[in-house]
Scaffold this motif. Structure first.
Motif, mmCIF file in Angstrom:
data_model
loop_
_atom_site.group_PDB
_atom_site.id
_atom_site.type_symbol
_atom_site.label_atom_id
_atom_site.label_comp_id
_atom_site.label_asym_id
_atom_site.label_seq_id
_atom_site.Cartn_x
_atom_site.Cartn_y
_atom_site.Cartn_z
ATOM 1 N N LEU A 152 0.767 -1.342 -0.011
ATOM 2 C CA LEU A 152 -0.126 0.009 -0.128
ATOM 3 C C LEU A 152 0.779 1.405 0.055
ATOM 4 N N THR A 153 1.825 1.126 0.999
ATOM 5 C CA THR A 153 2.882 2.185 0.675
ATOM 6 C C THR A 153 3.284 2.508 -0.534
ATOM 7 N N GLY A 154 3.854 1.464 -1.183
ATOM 8 C CA GLY A 154 4.451 1.762 -2.360
ATOM 9 C C GLY A 154 3.466 2.171 -3.446
ATOM 10 N N ARG A 155 2.299 1.594 -3.419
ATOM 11 C CA ARG A 155 1.536 2.289 -4.228
ATOM 12 C C ARG A 155 1.147 3.617 -4.127
ATOM 13 N N THR A 156 0.992 4.363 -3.178
ATOM 14 C CA THR A 156 0.889 5.751 -2.296
ATOM 15 C C THR A 156 2.071 6.523 -3.085
ATOM 16 N N GLN A 157 3.297 6.084 -3.021
ATOM 17 C CA GLN A 157 4.368 6.720 -3.482
ATOM 18 C C GLN A 157 4.612 6.781 -4.976
ATOM 19 N N HIS A 158 4.183 5.627 -5.479
ATOM 20 C CA HIS A 158 4.176 5.731 -6.995
ATOM 21 C C HIS A 158 2.915 6.423 -7.492
ATOM 22 N N HIS A 159 2.015 6.451 -7.091
ATOM 23 C CA HIS A 159 0.786 7.368 -7.463
ATOM 24 C C HIS A 159 1.090 8.718 -7.746
ATOM 25 N N VAL A 160 0.577 9.210 -8.793
ATOM 26 C CA VAL A 160 0.969 10.788 -8.723
ATOM 27 C C VAL A 160 0.146 11.446 -7.427
ATOM 28 N N MET A 161 0.996 12.267 -6.809
ATOM 29 C CA MET A 161 0.475 12.849 -5.524
ATOM 30 C C MET A 161 -0.614 13.891 -5.736
ATOM 31 N N PHE A 162 -1.320 14.011 -6.786
ATOM 32 C CA PHE A 162 -2.331 14.911 -6.816
ATOM 33 C C PHE A 162 -3.582 14.034 -7.315
ATOM 34 N N THR A 163 -3.621 12.707 -7.363
ATOM 35 C CA THR A 163 -4.755 12.169 -7.575
ATOM 36 C C THR A 163 -5.333 11.400 -6.241
ATOM 37 N N ASP A 164 -6.497 11.813 -6.068
ATOM 38 C CA ASP A 164 -7.241 11.393 -4.530
ATOM 39 C C ASP A 164 -7.660 9.671 -4.970
ATOM 40 N N PRO A 165 -7.613 9.210 -4.121
ATOM 41 C CA PRO A 165 -8.090 7.636 -4.005
ATOM 42 C C PRO A 165 -9.269 7.381 -4.972
ATOM 43 N N ASP A 166 -9.661 6.128 -5.249
ATOM 44 C CA ASP A 166 -10.966 6.059 -6.039
ATOM 45 C C ASP A 166 -11.938 5.842 -5.227
ATOM 46 N N PRO A 167 -12.988 6.548 -5.434
ATOM 47 C CA PRO A 167 -13.957 6.721 -4.420
ATOM 48 C C PRO A 167 -14.758 5.339 -4.207
ATOM 49 N N ALA A 168 -14.683 4.600 -5.160
ATOM 50 C CA ALA A 168 -15.469 3.274 -5.095
ATOM 51 C C ALA A 168 -14.556 2.317 -4.291
ATOM 52 N N ALA A 169 -13.355 2.359 -4.069
ATOM 53 C CA ALA A 169 -12.600 1.550 -3.119
ATOM 54 C C ALA A 169 -12.940 2.231 -1.730
ATOM 55 N N VAL A 170 -13.108 3.402 -1.524
ATOM 56 C CA VAL A 170 -13.215 3.880 -0.171
ATOM 57 C C VAL A 170 -14.687 3.084 0.236
#
Lengths: 233, 233
Positions: free
Chosen positions: A177-195
């Motif tokens: 999860l941490t790795g994913r966040t780091q690679h994610h562009v820092m400006f895209t919010d998480p997928d609402p569906a996942a939440v």
DNA sequence: CGGCCAATTAAGTATGACGTTTTCGTCACG
DNA sequence: CGTGACGAAAACGTCATACTTAATTGGCCG
């Protein structure tokens, strides 16, 4: 240096381990004890202890009259937390991230199903709490705060499953999860569906609906796999 | 003696490891180096190297001025093959067998689904071959021969999945299957339904039907879980 | 009573000597 | 020319000892 505080053998380990797992020493490479001794400027004692640990990870094999030989990748203890960490920090991080995500997608749904059967009220409370936290931090570039809740959520599910083998994968999931966040562009919010899915999982666990908890979690991990296909090689 | 051939540290390990994992030394117990030195009649070097390995398994923690203290169970590297082996050989073998079977039930179906997508023709051939072997040895008290095919079958599925984390669980599955055969009364032939399922899984993998391979394997592991409920505490 | 310093303890490191196994090269013999 | 046995060398394995470092304990002093 941030390298202080540990023994010398640990320092040697932190140098050799990443190098080997990164493939700097191809399988079959031999390392002589006195060569290492000189290279790290430490005594045989220290080298030998470091080598013992590498040997216990199946990264190397020490044989008389021949030296310390690097073992082929298929024989490594890929579940050793340090090996996982080294590989995640190294060259084939993408491949490792994929392997671990696949492992997640197999384990977490089953763990969630078991959690629905075994979770204590306290665990259920924590679960909904962190799901709420995810909702609260899911918008407006609060990725760090979101990550904390996400990691905590999955850790609790794994623990609440009551299976110690699952529980010990908490660190792995946290790393992914941490790795994913780091690679994610820092400006895209998480997928609402996942939440939403996380909230629903918390609910399913609380109500003891194992089948629903499992299938919802399968959706979450499927989403994680899909993300990988978009972002990774 | 059958104890020859390995180093002294390995012998110390083979004595301390099982003892710790069996719970002979409750968490918090402290072992002093010179005490062990005397008890095993070996030098400090040997004890220290053995302790390093135990430390790398997170079974113990070595701290200055305090000694080598046994860590709580939750911190052990329960995926280390030696730890698994020691626990399977020890007191809480039933609990360990159950944990591993649950792990199997999570991993193998997903592995089978991936195998259907990635298996090479050679792997498919081996798979059907061993499935046939299971059919041939499923009646008439040939449990040993049956076990060989069963283990080979599952090992190939895990390998063919293409995921190294799955592949490394081959030994675990082998241990579980072997353990089950040993506990099974020696006069009951394998469940015919399970044999059929294996044949069908081989077929599904060969034809690339991932969903079917996964669901069939889920039936197999569900059967294994059901067996556990009958035979174990 | 509380905090600071020193003594003690057990692990960590260094070093030199010796043992053990495995490999490789040489030599003699068929 | 090939083969087998013997011996030497290389590298790890083990031992013993001296010294270093860090943490805990306990006593002393404020």
């Amino acid at each position: 240096m941030e390298n202080e505080g540990k023994g010398l053998h640990a320092r040697v380990l932190e140098s050799l381990g990443p190098a080997i797992t990164a493939g700097d020493y191809p399988p079959g490479t031999v390392l002589r004890t006195d060569e290492l001794e000189e290279r790290f400027d430490v005594s045989r004692t220290v080298i030998r202890e470091a080598v013992r640990v590498l040997e216990s990870m199946q990264l190397v094999a020490s044989r008389r009259r021949v030296g310390v030989t690097v073992r082929p990748t298929e024989e490594w203890n890929v579940y050793d937390p340090r090996v996982i960490g080294w590989r995640l920090a190294g060259r084939d991080r993408p491949r490792q991230l994929r392997s671990l995500t696949v492992l997640r997608s197999a384990v977490e749904p089953v763990a969630a199903g078991l959690a629905a059967q075994h979770a204590t009220p306290a665990q259920c409370a924590e679960l909904t709490e962190h799901a709420m936290g995810m909702v609260a931090t899911s918008r407006g570039q609060q990725l760090d705060a979101y990550l904390v809740h996400d990691v905590a959520f999955h850790r609790i599910v794994l623990t609440a499953s009551g299976n110690e083998m699952f529980a010990r994968l908490g660190d792995v999931v946290a790393a992914v999860l941490t790795g994913r966040t780091q690679h994610h562009v820092m400006f895209t919010d998480p997928d609402p569906a996942a939440v939403t899915l996380h909230v629903q999982v918390a609910e399913a666990v609380r109500t003891g609906d194992a089948a629903r908890a499992e299938s919802l979690t399968r959706e979450i991990t499927a989403g994680a796999m899909a993300e990988l296909d978009v972002l990774a090689p």
